[in-house]
Design a protein around this motif. Structure first.
Motif, PDB file in Angstrom:
ATOM      1  N   ILE A 101       8.031  43.181 -58.802  1.00 53.37           N
ATOM      2  CA  ILE A 101       7.827  41.585 -58.642  1.00 53.37           C
ATOM      3  C   ILE A 101       8.859  40.825 -57.895  1.00 53.37           C
ATOM      4  N   ILE A 102      10.023  41.143 -58.259  1.00 52.58           N
ATOM      5  CA  ILE A 102      11.352  40.234 -58.090  1.00 52.58           C
ATOM      6  C   ILE A 102      11.560  40.596 -56.464  1.00 52.58           C
ATOM      7  N   VAL A 103      11.615  41.833 -55.951  1.00 48.54           N
ATOM      8  CA  VAL A 103      11.701  41.958 -54.781  1.00 48.54           C
ATOM      9  C   VAL A 103      10.398  41.599 -53.910  1.00 48.54           C
ATOM     10  N   GLY A 104       9.493  41.632 -54.513  1.00 49.62           N
ATOM     11  CA  GLY A 104       8.202  41.137 -53.707  1.00 49.62           C
ATOM     12  C   GLY A 104       8.377  39.475 -53.485  1.00 49.62           C
ATOM     13  N   SER A 105       9.001  39.069 -54.664  1.00 46.22           N
ATOM     14  CA  SER A 105       9.073  37.452 -54.338  1.00 46.22           C
ATOM     15  C   SER A 105      10.226  37.036 -53.351  1.00 46.22           C
ATOM     16  N   ILE A 106      11.283  37.668 -53.519  1.00 52.47           N
ATOM     17  CA  ILE A 106      12.295  37.544 -52.707  1.00 52.47           C
ATOM     18  C   ILE A 106      11.836  37.714 -51.162  1.00 52.47           C
ATOM     19  N   THR A 107      11.211  38.786 -51.025  1.00 56.37           N
ATOM     20  CA  THR A 107      10.728  38.966 -49.657  1.00 56.37           C
ATOM     21  C   THR A 107       9.663  38.059 -48.959  1.00 56.37           C
ATOM     22  N   ALA A 108       8.829  37.451 -50.001  1.00 58.53           N
ATOM     23  CA  ALA A 108       7.935  36.473 -49.529  1.00 58.53           C
ATOM     24  C   ALA A 108       8.732  35.148 -49.140  1.00 58.53           C
ATOM     25  N   LEU A 109       9.662  34.832 -49.947  1.00 57.84           N
ATOM     26  CA  LEU A 109      10.400  33.635 -49.902  1.00 57.84           C
ATOM     27  C   LEU A 109      11.251  33.798 -48.615  1.00 57.84           C
ATOM     28  N   LEU A 110      11.730  34.836 -48.454  1.00 56.76           N
ATOM     29  CA  LEU A 110      12.424  35.144 -46.923  1.00 56.76           C
ATOM     30  C   LEU A 110      11.381  34.923 -45.943  1.00 56.76           C
ATOM     31  N   CYS A 111      10.233  35.200 -46.216  1.00 55.16           N
ATOM     32  CA  CYS A 111       9.361  35.018 -44.794  1.00 55.16           C
ATOM     33  C   CYS A 111       9.084  33.468 -44.605  1.00 55.16           C
ATOM     34  N   ILE A 112       8.698  32.614 -45.849  1.00 64.34           N
ATOM     35  CA  ILE A 112       8.615  31.305 -45.731  1.00 64.34           C
ATOM     36  C   ILE A 112       9.620  30.521 -45.221  1.00 64.34           C
TER      37      ILE A 112
END
Length: 90
Positions: free
Chosen positions: A13-24
């Protein structure tokens, strides 16, 4: 075993959240950083889902592995969306 799978779920979940934030976020090269990080998140989430279904640990529909997998797939979905938008502009 339960403690290890909980840690793996939290990491996905943490890695996925960081990934989604980097995209936005509109930072330079954010998507180039998000793609390999998203791949790592997908691997962690895949391992979590495999262990969870093999040992039948969780009975919920949305486990941390599924949530992490959805968040980690954000860069790929964004690239597909950009490709489709550019295709129809021409």
């Amino acid at each position: 075993m339960n403690k290890k799978i909980k840690i793996l779920g939290i990491v996905s979940i943490i890695v996925g959240s960081i990934t989604a934030l980097l995209c936005i976020l509109p930072i330079a090269r954010g998507l180039f950083i998000a793609l390999p990080l998203g791949f790592t998140g997908m691997v962690c989430s895949g391992i979590y889902v495999f262990i969870d279904t093999k040992n039948q640990i969780g009975s919920k529909k949305f486990t941390p592995g599924i949530i992490g997998m959805l968040l980690s797939s954000a860069p790929v979905l964004l690239i597909i969306a950009f490709t489709i938008i550019n295709y129809f502009k021409h």
